[in-house]
Design a protein around this motif. Structure first.
Motif, PDB file in Angstrom:
ATOM      1  N   VAL A   1       4.809  12.462  12.250  1.00 28.54           N
ATOM      2  CA  VAL A   1       3.769  11.597  11.677  1.00 28.54           C
ATOM      3  C   VAL A   1       3.031  10.919  12.820  1.00 28.54           C
ATOM      4  O   VAL A   1       3.651  10.269  13.668  1.00 28.54           O
ATOM      5  N   ARG A   2       1.697  11.092  12.836  1.00 31.29           N
ATOM      6  CA  ARG A   2       0.920  10.531  13.952  1.00 31.29           C
ATOM      7  C   ARG A   2       0.150   9.297  13.494  1.00 31.29           C
ATOM      8  O   ARG A   2      -0.598   9.333  12.523  1.00 31.29           O
TER       9      ARG A   2
ATOM     10  N   GLY B   1      -4.167   0.334  17.049  1.00 31.39           N
ATOM     11  CA  GLY B   1      -4.975  -0.694  16.355  1.00 31.39           C
ATOM     12  C   GLY B   1      -4.287  -1.266  15.134  1.00 31.39           C
ATOM     13  O   GLY B   1      -4.918  -1.918  14.307  1.00 31.39           O
ATOM     14  N   GLN B   2      -2.974  -1.049  14.969  1.00 33.18           N
ATOM     15  CA  GLN B   2      -2.258  -1.634  13.821  1.00 33.18           C
ATOM     16  C   GLN B   2      -1.864  -3.070  14.150  1.00 33.18           C
ATOM     17  O   GLN B   2      -1.819  -3.459  15.314  1.00 33.18           O
ATOM     18  N   LYS B   3      -1.590  -3.840  13.096  1.00 25.91           N
ATOM     19  CA  LYS B   3      -1.155  -5.236  13.312  1.00 25.91           C
ATOM     20  C   LYS B   3       0.280  -5.397  12.811  1.00 25.91           C
ATOM     21  O   LYS B   3       0.632  -4.865  11.755  1.00 25.91           O
ATOM     22  N   ARG B   4       1.059  -6.174  13.534  1.00 22.45           N
ATOM     23  CA  ARG B   4       2.447  -6.409  13.142  1.00 22.45           C
ATOM     24  C   ARG B   4       2.502  -7.057  11.748  1.00 22.45           C
ATOM     25  O   ARG B   4       1.785  -8.012  11.484  1.00 22.45           O
ATOM     26  N   GLY B   5       3.311  -6.501  10.870  1.00 23.15           N
ATOM     27  CA  GLY B   5       3.520  -7.112   9.550  1.00 23.15           C
ATOM     28  C   GLY B   5       2.464  -6.754   8.515  1.00 23.15           C
ATOM     29  O   GLY B   5       2.523  -7.219   7.379  1.00 23.15           O
TER      30      GLY B   5
ATOM     31  N   MET C   1       0.846  -1.205   0.000  1.00 18.69           N
ATOM     32  CA  MET C   1       0.000   0.000   0.000  1.00 18.69           C
ATOM     33  C   MET C   1       0.880   1.253   0.000  1.00 18.69           C
ATOM     34  O   MET C   1       2.060   1.196   0.321  1.00 18.69           O
ATOM     35  N   ASP C   2       0.252   2.379  -0.301  1.00 19.14           N
ATOM     36  CA  ASP C   2       0.912   3.671  -0.099  1.00 19.14           C
ATOM     37  C   ASP C   2       0.729   4.036   1.371  1.00 19.14           C
ATOM     38  O   ASP C   2      -0.400   3.953   1.883  1.00 19.14           O
ATOM     39  N   GLY C   3       1.808   4.419   2.061  1.00 22.74           N
ATOM     40  CA  GLY C   3       1.654   4.738   3.483  1.00 22.74           C
ATOM     41  C   GLY C   3       2.990   5.016   4.143  1.00 22.74           C
ATOM     42  O   GLY C   3       3.873   5.638   3.536  1.00 22.74           O
ATOM     43  N   TYR C   4       3.141   4.503   5.364  1.00 22.15           N
ATOM     44  CA  TYR C   4       4.362   4.740   6.137  1.00 22.15           C
ATOM     45  C   TYR C   4       4.896   3.413   6.660  1.00 22.15           C
ATOM     46  O   TYR C   4       4.149   2.631   7.252  1.00 22.15           O
ATOM     47  N   ALA C   5       6.177   3.146   6.391  1.00 20.78           N
ATOM     48  CA  ALA C   5       6.818   1.931   6.907  1.00 20.78           C
ATOM     49  C   ALA C   5       7.409   2.268   8.266  1.00 20.78           C
ATOM     50  O   ALA C   5       7.997   3.339   8.444  1.00 20.78           O
ATOM     51  N   LEU C   6       7.248   1.356   9.218  1.00 23.07           N
ATOM     52  CA  LEU C   6       7.714   1.654  10.574  1.00 23.07           C
ATOM     53  C   LEU C   6       8.044   0.360  11.316  1.00 23.07           C
ATOM     54  O   LEU C   6       7.859  -0.728  10.790  1.00 23.07           O
TER      55      LEU C   6
ATOM     56  N   VAL D   1       1.616   1.319   7.531  1.00 23.57           N
ATOM     57  CA  VAL D   1       0.316   1.894   7.911  1.00 23.57           C
ATOM     58  C   VAL D   1      -0.161   2.737   6.733  1.00 23.57           C
ATOM     59  O   VAL D   1       0.602   3.567   6.217  1.00 23.57           O
ATOM     60  N   ILE D   2      -1.396   2.515   6.310  1.00 17.19           N
ATOM     61  CA  ILE D   2      -1.877   3.207   5.104  1.00 17.19           C
ATOM     62  C   ILE D   2      -1.992   4.705   5.349  1.00 17.19           C
ATOM     63  O   ILE D   2      -2.314   5.151   6.456  1.00 17.19           O
ATOM     64  N   GLN D   3      -1.742   5.483   4.294  1.00 14.07           N
ATOM     65  CA  GLN D   3      -1.649   6.935   4.438  1.00 14.07           C
ATOM     66  C   GLN D   3      -2.968   7.570   4.882  1.00 14.07           C
ATOM     67  O   GLN D   3      -2.965   8.596   5.561  1.00 14.07           O
ATOM     68  N   GLU D   4      -4.099   6.928   4.537  1.00 14.38           N
ATOM     69  CA  GLU D   4      -5.412   7.527   4.814  1.00 14.38           C
ATOM     70  C   GLU D   4      -5.694   7.732   6.299  1.00 14.38           C
ATOM     71  O   GLU D   4      -6.508   8.567   6.666  1.00 14.38           O
ATOM     72  N   ILE D   5      -5.037   6.919   7.167  1.00 17.39           N
ATOM     73  CA  ILE D   5      -5.372   7.030   8.592  1.00 17.39           C
ATOM     74  C   ILE D   5      -4.268   7.739   9.387  1.00 17.39           C
ATOM     75  O   ILE D   5      -4.312   7.806  10.609  1.00 17.39           O
ATOM     76  N   VAL D   6      -3.288   8.266   8.658  1.00 17.43           N
ATOM     77  CA  VAL D   6      -2.140   8.889   9.308  1.00 17.43           C
ATOM     78  C   VAL D   6      -2.265  10.403   9.171  1.00 17.43           C
ATOM     79  O   VAL D   6      -2.738  10.890   8.147  1.00 17.43           O
ATOM     80  N   SER D   7      -1.870  11.166  10.210  1.00 19.14           N
ATOM     81  CA  SER D   7      -1.799  12.611   9.978  1.00 19.14           C
ATOM     82  C   SER D   7      -0.334  13.044  10.059  1.00 19.14           C
ATOM     83  O   SER D   7       0.381  12.687  10.993  1.00 19.14           O
TER      84      SER D   7
END
Ligand code: AMP
Ligand code: MG
Length: 425
Positions: free
Chosen positions: A137-138, A142-146, A69-74, A125-131
């Motif tokens: 970056v917040r 509720g995220q899941k590992r992997g 997905m487009d988002g943030y790797a962490l 984490v997908i970009q839509e739920i991140v601010s």
């Protein structure tokens, strides 16, 4: 290889004059010698061909863990389980351009679909739920590992069997072979199929029709079916109903082809010399199959000039030609082409909207139209004319209604089995 005689003698209660469809299929299946010769082809040219080698993966596909997905790797371990976590943006990773160092504690990386996962990161984490605000970056809880991470080798892993000899190369297989980087592939050579029509009443298209003559349509339906099956075809035209012409045609075909298909001339009323001739040239059985349409059929192998070919003598009636082709010849030719596994066309059950009269003791292949009602449900209705000479019924239909050997008449609303004419390309 067993002889036809040996194969049929294994069948309990074998009766050439009342052979069940499944028994005839079993005899055909047991008497086939498939093509084994291979050739190398450029990848695209192999579409529709039978694979001649097992293919094992020499690569991991994908080659790296990457983002789905487009988002943030962490780093999952950095996230607070119960609330918002603020991470520092350390850079970005695009497809084809990776983040060049390890993700440290409290960091994240902007990542696009398909980009290589940065070292140290395990979760996207997908970009839509991140601010995001500058490099802060917040991330909500509720995220899941992997999550949203595609694993290296999850499609194809090094050493894994990807495709087997005998599989047909369709669009998916072409893509798989390409994803392994293969520019060429080994395939079975094409099956050579000779075919001709028999009958003194037959006239060629484009010619005027003399009194009592009909146009030869069987050679056109056969041409269509054989071409779509991917065979190399040898069209031998119309052969007169006399011994010399037939003998010449059969010998020529047997010397050259892997399979020979004829239409007409195998029914009870036909001249006896055909049986004699076929028996002289090889091993051929004459069946009256318990089916409608398409009762008479001859099957076996004939030889000439040190070469032999499988022989399918189909009935003359145009619908019977197509039905016997689809029910016996298609599967046989696919097996002869080197295909392994079950090639039968699946049957599905749907309600039949009208009554069909039938007696038990034979399999019927009615031509049907499968349609979807306003309630979204599928049902089938037989086409108006069902005569074995009414080729229009095949054109109006989009499926066979297959009524089993032991079955009685069908009442409106009863479930019947259908076999679709069309599939995915
Ligand atoms: P046969 O099995 O030769 O007795 O043929 C049965 C019926 O099919 C006869 O009515 C033939 O005229 C018809 N028929 C045979 N061959 C063809 C053909 N190639 N094209 C169209 N109709 C055919
Ligand atoms: Mg005839």
């Amino acid at each position: 290889m067993k002889t036809l005689q040996e194969i049929t003698s294994c069948l309990g209660g074998y009766d050439a004059d009342a052979l069940a469809v499944d028994e005839a299929r079993a005899v055909v299946r047991a008497f086939l010698s498939p093509v084994t010769t291979n050739e190398r082809l450029a990848l695209r040219a192999a579409l529709g061909r039978v694979l001649g080698e097992d293919i094992h993966s020499t690569l991991d596909v994908p080659a790296h863990d990457n983002s789905a997905m487009d988002g943030y790797a962490l780093r999952y371990a950095d996230l607070r389980p119960d609330g918002m976590t603020t991470l520092r943006l350390a850079g970005s990773a695009f497809a084809g351009r990776q983040f060049d160092r390890r993700v440290g504690a409290g960091e994240c990386v902007r990542i696009m679909t398909g980009a290589v996962m940065p070292a140290g990161a395990d979760t996207v984490v997908i970009q839509e739920i991140v601010s995001a605000d500058g490099d802060e970056v917040r991330i909500p809880a509720g995220q899941k590992r992997g999550q949203n991470r595609r694993l290296k080798g999850e499609d194809l892993a090094v050493g894994k069997a990807v495709l087997r000899a005998g599989q047909v190369i369709g669009p998916a297989e072409l893509g798989l072979l390409a994803s392994l980087g293969l520019a060429e592939v080994t395939v079975r050579r094409r099956l050579r199929v000779a075919f001709f029509s028999t009958g003194d009443e037959l006239s060629q298209v484009g010619m005027p029709l003399a009194e009592g003559q009909i146009y030869d349509s069987n050679r056109y339906t056969l041409y269509g079916m054989l071409t779509r099956l991917g065979c190399d075809i040898i069209d031998m035209g119309v052969v007169r109903d006399d011994r010399i012409s037939l003998e010449h045609a059969l010998k020529t075909a047997a010397a050259d082809a892997d399979a020979i298909i004829t239409s007409g001339g195998v029914s009870v009323g036909e001249a006896d010399f055909i049986r004699e001739l076929l028996t002289q040239l090889g091993e051929v059985v004459f069946w009256k199959i318990a089916m409608k349409p398409g009762r008479p059929m001859a099957f076996g192998k004939i030889a000439h000039a040190g070469h032999s070919a499988h022989f399918f003598g189909l009935p003359g009636n145009p619908v019977a030609v197509m039905v016997t082709f689809y029910q016996f010849v298609r599967e046989a030719l696919l097996a002869l082409s080197g295909r392994v596994g079950d090639c039968t066309v699946p049957l599905m059950q749907v309600p039949c909207t009208s009554a069909i009269r039938k007696n038990p003791g034979r399999t019927e292949f009615q031509r049907g139209k499968l349609t979807r009602g306003t309630d979204g449900r599928w049902s089938v209705c037989p086409t108006a004319a069902q005569g074995s000479g009414v080729l229009r019924s095949m054109s109006e239909a989009n499926c066979f209604i297959v009524i089993e050997h032991g079955r009685d008449s069908i009442k409106p609303g009863e479930l019947v089995q259908v076999q679709l004419f069309d599939g995915l390309v």
